[in-house]
Design an enzyme around this catalytic site. Structure first.
Site, PDB file in Angstrom:
ATOM      1  N   LYS A 227       0.825  -1.208   0.000  1.00 51.05           N
ATOM      2  CA  LYS A 227       0.000   0.000   0.000  1.00 51.05           C
ATOM      3  C   LYS A 227       0.862   1.262   0.000  1.00 51.05           C
ATOM      4  O   LYS A 227       2.062   1.224   0.247  1.00 51.05           O
ATOM      5  CB  LYS A 227      -0.968  -0.027   1.196  1.00 51.05           C
ATOM      6  CG  LYS A 227      -2.102  -1.047   0.962  1.00 51.05           C
ATOM      7  CD  LYS A 227      -3.154  -1.045   2.048  1.00 51.05           C
ATOM      8  CE  LYS A 227      -4.260  -2.051   1.681  1.00 51.05           C
ATOM      9  NZ  LYS A 227      -5.238  -2.220   2.764  1.00 51.05           N
ATOM     10  N   ARG A 261      -2.509  -9.774   5.987  1.00 54.49           N
ATOM     11  CA  ARG A 261      -3.041  -9.981   4.631  1.00 54.49           C
ATOM     12  C   ARG A 261      -1.989  -9.478   3.643  1.00 54.49           C
ATOM     13  O   ARG A 261      -1.690  -8.282   3.632  1.00 54.49           O
ATOM     14  CB  ARG A 261      -4.355  -9.205   4.501  1.00 54.49           C
ATOM     15  CG  ARG A 261      -5.062  -9.363   3.169  1.00 54.49           C
ATOM     16  CD  ARG A 261      -6.355  -8.551   3.177  1.00 54.49           C
ATOM     17  NE  ARG A 261      -7.043  -8.634   1.903  1.00 54.49           N
ATOM     18  CZ  ARG A 261      -6.746  -7.896   0.842  1.00 54.49           C
ATOM     19  NH1 ARG A 261      -5.789  -6.998   0.905  1.00 54.49           N
ATOM     20  NH2 ARG A 261      -7.428  -8.046  -0.276  1.00 54.49           N
TER      21      ARG A 261
END
Ligand code: 7PJ
Length: 279
Positions: A227, A261
């Site tokens: 991210k 994750r």
């Protein structure tokens, strides 16, 4: 004190003796994740990706049929079901636990019939009918925080106290699930890195991982793989964020996160093996 997360066919201890962090591998079945739109080819692609993750030691495979990147348009119910359901049925008996990344109650219902072990809802089970869809099952329920919606969330994220506001939101949603009669052992929380948050908000939340677990008394899932918060501190584009993402996953696990994750399963599994050997 021993606490476990009820995860469909599985039980994951998350506090007390025998706790091991679990690696959730991301399996996107969106048209931009394979070359042509053909259903057969997308199923083949998803299965070979899943097999690589299994080889690498993945604990949970998270199947998503809708891109929730900032600015992404929504996908219709029919398209999402067509993408996701064949993959869920194909993966169900390969060994790892299966999760579905969806906010649509009808996808939740179908996925539960297919036997998924977790419903991972970026919308925190706020859609009308979501609580009814998941109540009568034994799958885990991941409640994620998001400010606004995927199309608008990164335009102007704003908080007075991001950690307190995320805790208040997660508490309200957990209480709504409990009030619907859902067993508290099925609940898991997620601060939702990148979902209506600046880089500063994201790191304030990552630093507060232990506080979130402690105040809400629930196991936590952290999803920061590749991210922008990783790009912001490394200065690297998305395809070069593996090492930074592993560093972020370890930072979360060091503060008690149960599930990370990730895209890079093999590297994260190795990093966690060394981490656990040292603890
Ligand atoms: C997350 C997610 C996350 C949970 C996505 C991406 C965007 N589900 N689904 N937590 N992120 N629970 O992977 O970049 O952070 S999609």
């Amino acid at each position: 004190m021993q606490s476990t997360l009820q995860f469909g066919r599985f039980n994951f201890p998350w506090r007390g003796q025998g706790v091991r962090a679990r690696v959730m591998g991301i399996l996107n079945v969106t048209p931009d994740s394979f070359s042509d739109g053909g259903n057969y080819q997308s199923l083949e692609f998803a299965l070979s990706h899943a097999e690589q993750m299994i080889e690498a030691g993945v604990d949970i495979i998270d199947v998503g049929g809708e891109s929730t990147r900032p600015g992404s348009p929504p996908v219709s119910l029919e398209d999402e079901l067509q993408r996701v359901m064949p993959v869920l049925y194909a993966l169900r008996d390969l060994g790892p636990a299966i999760s579905v990344d969806t906010y649509k109650p009808q996808v939740m219902r179908e996925a539960i019939i297919a036997g998924v072990d977790m419903i991972n809802d970026i919308n925190g089970f706020r859609a009308p009918g979501a609580l009814d869809a998941v109540r009568d099952s034994d799958c885990a329920l991941c409640i994620m925080h998001m400010q606004s919606d995927p199309q608008h969330m990164q335009l102007a994220p704003a908080y007075t106290d991001v950690v307190a506001e995320v805790i208040a939101f997660l508490r309200e949603r957990a209480e709504a699930l409990l009030a619907a009669g859902i067993d508290p052992r099925r609940l898991c929380i997620d601060p939702g890195f990148g979902f209506g948050k600046t880089v500063e908000h994201n790191y304030a939340l990552l630093k507060a991982t232990a506080r979130l677990i402690d105040e809400l008394n629930l196991p936590l899932l952290a999803g920061l793989s590749r991210k922008s918060m990783v790009g912001a501190v490394t200065g690297r584009p998305v395809e070069q964020r593996m090492a930074g993402s592993v560093g972020g996953a370890l930072a979360a696990v060091a503060q008690g996160a149960l599930i990370v994750r990730v895209h890079d399963v093999a590297e994260t599994v190795d990093a966690l093996k060394v981490w656990h050997a040292a603890h």
